[in-house]
Design a protein around this motif. Structure first.
Motif, PDB file in Angstrom:
ATOM      1  N   ASN A 473      54.756  44.207  50.614  1.00 29.13           N
ATOM      2  CA  ASN A 473      53.301  44.289  50.764  1.00 29.13           C
ATOM      3  C   ASN A 473      52.616  43.709  49.523  1.00 29.13           C
ATOM      4  O   ASN A 473      52.111  44.437  48.661  1.00 29.13           O
ATOM      5  CB  ASN A 473      52.877  45.750  50.980  1.00 29.13           C
ATOM      6  CG  ASN A 473      51.471  45.854  51.538  1.00 29.13           C
ATOM      7  OD1 ASN A 473      50.661  44.941  51.399  1.00 29.13           O
ATOM      8  ND2 ASN A 473      51.177  46.971  52.177  1.00 29.13           N
ATOM      9  N   GLU A 474      52.606  42.407  49.448  1.00 27.91           N
ATOM     10  CA  GLU A 474      52.046  41.709  48.294  1.00 27.91           C
ATOM     11  C   GLU A 474      50.543  41.947  48.181  1.00 27.91           C
ATOM     12  O   GLU A 474      50.004  42.028  47.076  1.00 27.91           O
ATOM     13  CB  GLU A 474      52.336  40.215  48.400  1.00 27.91           C
ATOM     14  CG  GLU A 474      52.009  39.414  47.159  1.00 27.91           C
ATOM     15  CD  GLU A 474      53.002  39.618  46.024  1.00 27.91           C
ATOM     16  OE1 GLU A 474      52.690  39.220  44.884  1.00 27.91           O
ATOM     17  OE2 GLU A 474      54.097  40.160  46.294  1.00 27.91           O
ATOM     18  N   TYR A 475      49.880  42.048  49.300  1.00 28.40           N
ATOM     19  CA  TYR A 475      48.434  42.260  49.291  1.00 28.40           C
ATOM     20  C   TYR A 475      48.093  43.580  48.610  1.00 28.40           C
ATOM     21  O   TYR A 475      47.200  43.637  47.757  1.00 28.40           O
ATOM     22  CB  TYR A 475      47.899  42.259  50.725  1.00 28.40           C
ATOM     23  CG  TYR A 475      46.448  42.669  50.823  1.00 28.40           C
ATOM     24  CD1 TYR A 475      45.418  41.766  50.567  1.00 28.40           C
ATOM     25  CD2 TYR A 475      46.103  43.981  51.165  1.00 28.40           C
ATOM     26  CE1 TYR A 475      44.087  42.156  50.644  1.00 28.40           C
ATOM     27  CE2 TYR A 475      44.781  44.374  51.252  1.00 28.40           C
ATOM     28  CZ  TYR A 475      43.771  43.455  50.988  1.00 28.40           C
ATOM     29  OH  TYR A 475      42.460  43.844  51.062  1.00 28.40           O
ATOM     30  N   LEU A 476      48.780  44.649  48.966  1.00 28.84           N
ATOM     31  CA  LEU A 476      48.508  45.961  48.370  1.00 28.84           C
ATOM     32  C   LEU A 476      48.847  45.957  46.886  1.00 28.84           C
ATOM     33  O   LEU A 476      48.103  46.517  46.066  1.00 28.84           O
ATOM     34  CB  LEU A 476      49.311  47.033  49.100  1.00 28.84           C
ATOM     35  CG  LEU A 476      49.166  48.472  48.586  1.00 28.84           C
ATOM     36  CD1 LEU A 476      47.715  48.906  48.572  1.00 28.84           C
ATOM     37  CD2 LEU A 476      50.007  49.419  49.441  1.00 28.84           C
ATOM     38  N   TYR A 477      49.967  45.337  46.540  1.00 25.20           N
ATOM     39  CA  TYR A 477      50.335  45.237  45.119  1.00 25.20           C
ATOM     40  C   TYR A 477      49.241  44.556  44.320  1.00 25.20           C
ATOM     41  O   TYR A 477      48.841  45.032  43.251  1.00 25.20           O
ATOM     42  CB  TYR A 477      51.648  44.471  44.968  1.00 25.20           C
ATOM     43  CG  TYR A 477      51.828  43.865  43.592  1.00 25.20           C
ATOM     44  CD1 TYR A 477      52.111  44.654  42.489  1.00 25.20           C
ATOM     45  CD2 TYR A 477      51.656  42.490  43.400  1.00 25.20           C
ATOM     46  CE1 TYR A 477      52.245  44.106  41.222  1.00 25.20           C
ATOM     47  CE2 TYR A 477      51.792  41.931  42.138  1.00 25.20           C
ATOM     48  CZ  TYR A 477      52.085  42.742  41.052  1.00 25.20           C
ATOM     49  OH  TYR A 477      52.198  42.183  39.798  1.00 25.20           O
ATOM     50  N   ARG A 478      48.741  43.437  44.823  1.00 23.75           N
ATOM     51  CA  ARG A 478      47.719  42.691  44.088  1.00 23.75           C
ATOM     52  C   ARG A 478      46.450  43.530  43.920  1.00 23.75           C
ATOM     53  O   ARG A 478      45.826  43.499  42.853  1.00 23.75           O
ATOM     54  CB  ARG A 478      47.405  41.403  44.846  1.00 23.75           C
ATOM     55  CG  ARG A 478      46.510  40.436  44.083  1.00 23.75           C
ATOM     56  CD  ARG A 478      47.255  39.793  42.922  1.00 23.75           C
ATOM     57  NE  ARG A 478      48.421  39.096  43.391  1.00 23.75           N
ATOM     58  CZ  ARG A 478      48.412  37.852  43.884  1.00 23.75           C
ATOM     59  NH1 ARG A 478      47.272  37.187  43.974  1.00 23.75           N
ATOM     60  NH2 ARG A 478      49.529  37.283  44.278  1.00 23.75           N
ATOM     61  N   MET A 479      46.095  44.280  44.918  1.00 16.93           N
ATOM     62  CA  MET A 479      44.877  45.085  44.859  1.00 16.93           C
ATOM     63  C   MET A 479      44.962  46.149  43.768  1.00 16.93           C
ATOM     64  O   MET A 479      44.063  46.274  42.925  1.00 16.93           O
ATOM     65  CB  MET A 479      44.624  45.746  46.210  1.00 16.93           C
ATOM     66  CG  MET A 479      43.323  46.530  46.290  1.00 16.93           C
ATOM     67  SD  MET A 479      43.121  47.369  47.867  1.00 16.93           S
ATOM     68  CE  MET A 479      44.279  48.730  47.648  1.00 16.93           C
ATOM     69  N   VAL A 480      46.055  46.923  43.748  1.00 12.81           N
ATOM     70  CA  VAL A 480      46.159  47.992  42.755  1.00 12.81           C
ATOM     71  C   VAL A 480      46.421  47.426  41.366  1.00 12.81           C
ATOM     72  O   VAL A 480      45.979  47.994  40.353  1.00 12.81           O
ATOM     73  CB  VAL A 480      47.244  49.012  43.146  1.00 12.81           C
ATOM     74  CG1 VAL A 480      46.851  49.748  44.418  1.00 12.81           C
ATOM     75  CG2 VAL A 480      48.605  48.343  43.315  1.00 12.81           C
ATOM     76  N   ALA A 481      47.147  46.298  41.295  1.00 18.14           N
ATOM     77  CA  ALA A 481      47.430  45.691  39.995  1.00 18.14           C
ATOM     78  C   ALA A 481      46.139  45.245  39.317  1.00 18.14           C
ATOM     79  O   ALA A 481      45.927  45.497  38.121  1.00 18.14           O
ATOM     80  CB  ALA A 481      48.375  44.511  40.162  1.00 18.14           C
ATOM     81  N   GLU A 482      45.276  44.586  40.057  1.00 18.97           N
ATOM     82  CA  GLU A 482      44.024  44.121  39.472  1.00 18.97           C
ATOM     83  C   GLU A 482      43.143  45.290  39.053  1.00 18.97           C
ATOM     84  O   GLU A 482      42.450  45.227  38.025  1.00 18.97           O
ATOM     85  CB  GLU A 482      43.308  43.215  40.468  1.00 18.97           C
ATOM     86  CG  GLU A 482      44.022  41.877  40.675  1.00 18.97           C
ATOM     87  CD  GLU A 482      43.400  41.034  41.765  1.00 18.97           C
ATOM     88  OE1 GLU A 482      42.517  41.564  42.492  1.00 18.97           O
ATOM     89  OE2 GLU A 482      43.796  39.861  41.909  1.00 18.97           O
TER      90      GLU A 482
END
Length: 660
Positions: A473-482
């Motif tokens: 789930n790259e989308y979710l990772y990017r959201m929380v990472a940012e």
């Protein structure tokens, strides 16, 4: 007679032209075979693996010459390395003979193959041939007689062994006939410098000179054809691993271990993400498939395979090659199988042990990306719910974001964020799980005792995103990472410390790709430094312990000694498990599996607990909240009083702090 010999004796220089023409044909067949493999590799996407050329060449040469990756493999590794070194010497000797006969003698009237150098030359090549025969015999016995689990054999393997044996054996027979007709008759002292050839020559000494010559010339041509056939077959059989394994040493990534291929989620032209077809993989993934020699080592070290899961890293690579070679557009994910794809814990044991430098984990994550981002598929509904909770609440438990920092109430933390020495990235388990909250509290007390000022993000912290990313789930990772990066920057922090290896790898490696450029440290090395600098005083009390290596510390970050030194500083008498350090055994929580139930086979943690109990230690020390939770749950399932007490490294140290 001096110490030398006539090159192409009994063959005649007229045959040299035919020999070179045949050699050219064999090399042409080999080149054609590699052109066909190149077309297969080009089915994959472009990938730049040509940076740092000097470092790549240096590493490749070191790997090839030392055979260090091959030799470290138990059982078959050393004889395989011996076989390579022997053939390398034989090949070098062949080139020297060709140079002497066709270059040095006719053009420069120089004879290197004479005197003491020729004696040494004869001895080295003779012993190299013997070494190759012995190594080949050991490997054949292991493969075809002992048949260890995981080592697959096919008729082609028999043919390859027979071909290699034929090349070596006929070489000695040809040498024996030559020596019987020449050196045994006129220079027996020189014959002793080829001890194996001397034995064969002795067998043929009673034959007439004419019979020796006829047999010699016939077998010389047969030996040549076998050798040239070997060359022509390299790209068409498993022998191609000689080139592709060496190539893999060159093409290994220079990025930190565990780096995943980036995904451009903002690309409006992208029709799909991840890998659902062979063309979605990179060319290096297909090159890896040709580098695999099916030695089975990755399978033998895979905790999923060893606990009854349908995942064999070796089979994943073989399936990828099968799909790449298929002409009918065979489906990638269905060939590999979803169960195999979801069983991986991304522990990296396969890559750590692979002598061919194959990258297994990235391929599996790419297929997971396709399943999650394109099909909305997860390994189970519980994993889907956990990802939804991370998206909404910032943690997989679905608990209130505002309560994330409640664990720190009453503990000595700094209020002045910009002035604190470290920012403690707590992580989801230490923030919400009652058992792991004790670890966070212990770390806070350690820092207070050492005079280290600490701040936390509290309600501004979200899951680091690593479990979701490893599930695809790259989308979710990017959201929380940012979100986390913005919160970290707002504190003005200068250094980050975390007790979670998954957070550690993500913040220290993956967040750098998104612009976070701060030093990040795991609490094991941080505590080790505090003790070493004398800032943290301990009063050790003796206890027996075994230490479980987190995969994301030992294999991904090479942190092996520091936590052990901390345990010993706290009074621990360490008893190592059979699988330890970079060869440790996964608890089963990595690769996002902490969010999913383990439905197939035996729980990995049960096997690891069995290994830990075998040491006789009373304390099982860990340095990862995922591992701690897995061990606690595993012990609860077992009847009777637990034989082991799982403790985090911070808890072990906190109870040994010298009180003022």
């Amino acid at each position: 007679m001096g110490a030398t010999r006539e090159i192409y004796w009994n063959i005649g220089h007229g045959a040299v032209v035919a020999m070179y023409l045949l050699a050219l044909v064999a090399v042409g067949f080999m080149a054609q075979g590699f052109r066909q493999r190149l077309a297969l590799w080009r089915k994959g996407k472009p990938l730049d693996r040509a940076d740092h050329p000097a470092a790549r060449v240096s590493r490749m040469l070191a790997d090839i010459i030392s055979q260090r990756k091959v030799a470290r493999v138990p059982e078959g590794g050393v004889p395989h390395a011996m076989l390579f070194w022997a053939f390398l010497l034989l090949f070098a000797g062949t080139l020297l003979v060709m140079a002497q006969a066709d270059l040095l003698t006719p053009l420069f009237r120089i004879n290197l193959l004479s005197g003491d150098f020729y004696r040494l030359f004869s001895l080295v090549l003779d012993l190299a041939g013997l070494l190759a025969l012995v190594a080949l015999g050991v490997l054949a016995t292991r493969r075809f007689v002992l048949r260890p689990p995981g080592l697959e054999s096919a008729p082609a393997d028999v043919a390859i062994h027979l071909l290699l044996f034929g090349v070596l054996f006929t070489g000695f027979v040809v040498e024996g006939f030559r020596m019987a007709a020449t050196e045994l008759r006129s220079n027996p002292e020189l014959a002793l410098w080829s001890p194996v050839g001397y034995l064969f020559a002795s067998l043929f000494s009673a034959m007439t000179a004419h019979a020796q010559r006829v047999a010699h010339v016939a077998l010389w041509w047969f030996h040549l054809l076998l050798g040239l056939g070997f060359i022509a077959l390299i790209p068409r059989t498993k022998l191609r691993h000689m080139a592709t394994t060496s190539g893999n040493s060159y093409f290994e990534p220079h990025e930190p271990k565990g780096t995943l291929a980036p995904v451009d989620l903002d690309d409006e032209r992208a029709e799909r993400f991840g890998a659902s077809a062979i063309s979605d993989l990179f060319w290096k993934d297909l090159f890896d498939a040709d580098a695999c020699m099916k030695c089975g080592r990755c399978q033998q070290r895979c905790p999923a395979w060893l606990t009854g899961k349908p995942l064999s890293p070796m089979k994943v690579i073989a399936d990828i090659r099968e799909v790449a070679e298929a002409e009918n557009g065979k489906p990638l994910i269905d060939t590999v199988s979803r169960d195999a794809i979801w069983s991986c814990t991304t522990c990296g044991a396969c890559e750590e042990t692979c002598p061919a430098s194959i990258e297994h984990v990235g391929k599996i994550v790419e297929m997971r990306r396709s399943l999650v981002l394109m099909e909305g598929e997860f390994p189970g509904d519980e994993a889907r719910r956990a990802c939804d909770a991370i998206e909404i609440n910032g943690n997989p438990f679905g608990l209130a974001q505002a309560s994330r920092g409640d664990w720190a109430k009453g503990l000595p933390l700094s209020a002045a964020k910009a002035e604190a020495e470290i920012l403690y990235f707590t992580g989801c388990y230490a923030s919400y799980d009652p058992r792991n909250r004790k670890v966070a509290a212990s770390f806070a007390r350690i820092c207070d005792a050492a005079g280290v000022t600490v701040v936390i993000l509290g309600g501004e912290e979200r899951c680091c995103g690593e479990p979701a990313r490893k599930l695809g789930n790259e989308y979710l990772y990017r959201m929380v990472a940012e979100s986390n990066i913005a919160a970290i920057r707002a504190t003005g922090a200068r250094r980050i410390v975390t007790a979670c290896p998954h957070c550690f790898n993500t913040l220290a490696r993956d967040y750098r790709e998104l612009g976070l450029d701060l030093p990040v440290e795991h609490h094991s090395t941080f505590i080790r430094r505090l003790v070493g600098e004398g800032r943290l005083k301990l009063n050790p009390a003796s206890f027996s312990a075994t230490y479980h290596d987190s995969c994301y510390l030992a294999r991904y970050q090479n942190i092996v000694e520091d936590p052990r030194l901390v345990v010993e500083a706290a009074g621990g008498r360490l008893a190592e498990m059979a699988w330890a350090g970079s060869e440790g055994f996964c608890c089963g929580a990595g690769g996002g599996r902490i969010l999913a139930e383990e439905r197939m086979g035996t729980p990995m943690v049960d096997e690891r607990l069995r290994q830990a109990k075998k040491t006789g230690a009373s304390t099982l020390v860990v340095a990862c909240p995922f591992c701690l939770s897995m061990f606690e749950d595993g012990l609860k399932r077992q009847p009777g009083t637990p034989e082991l007490a799982p403790l985090d490294l911070a808890e072990v140290v906190a109870r040994s702090i010298v009180q003022p």
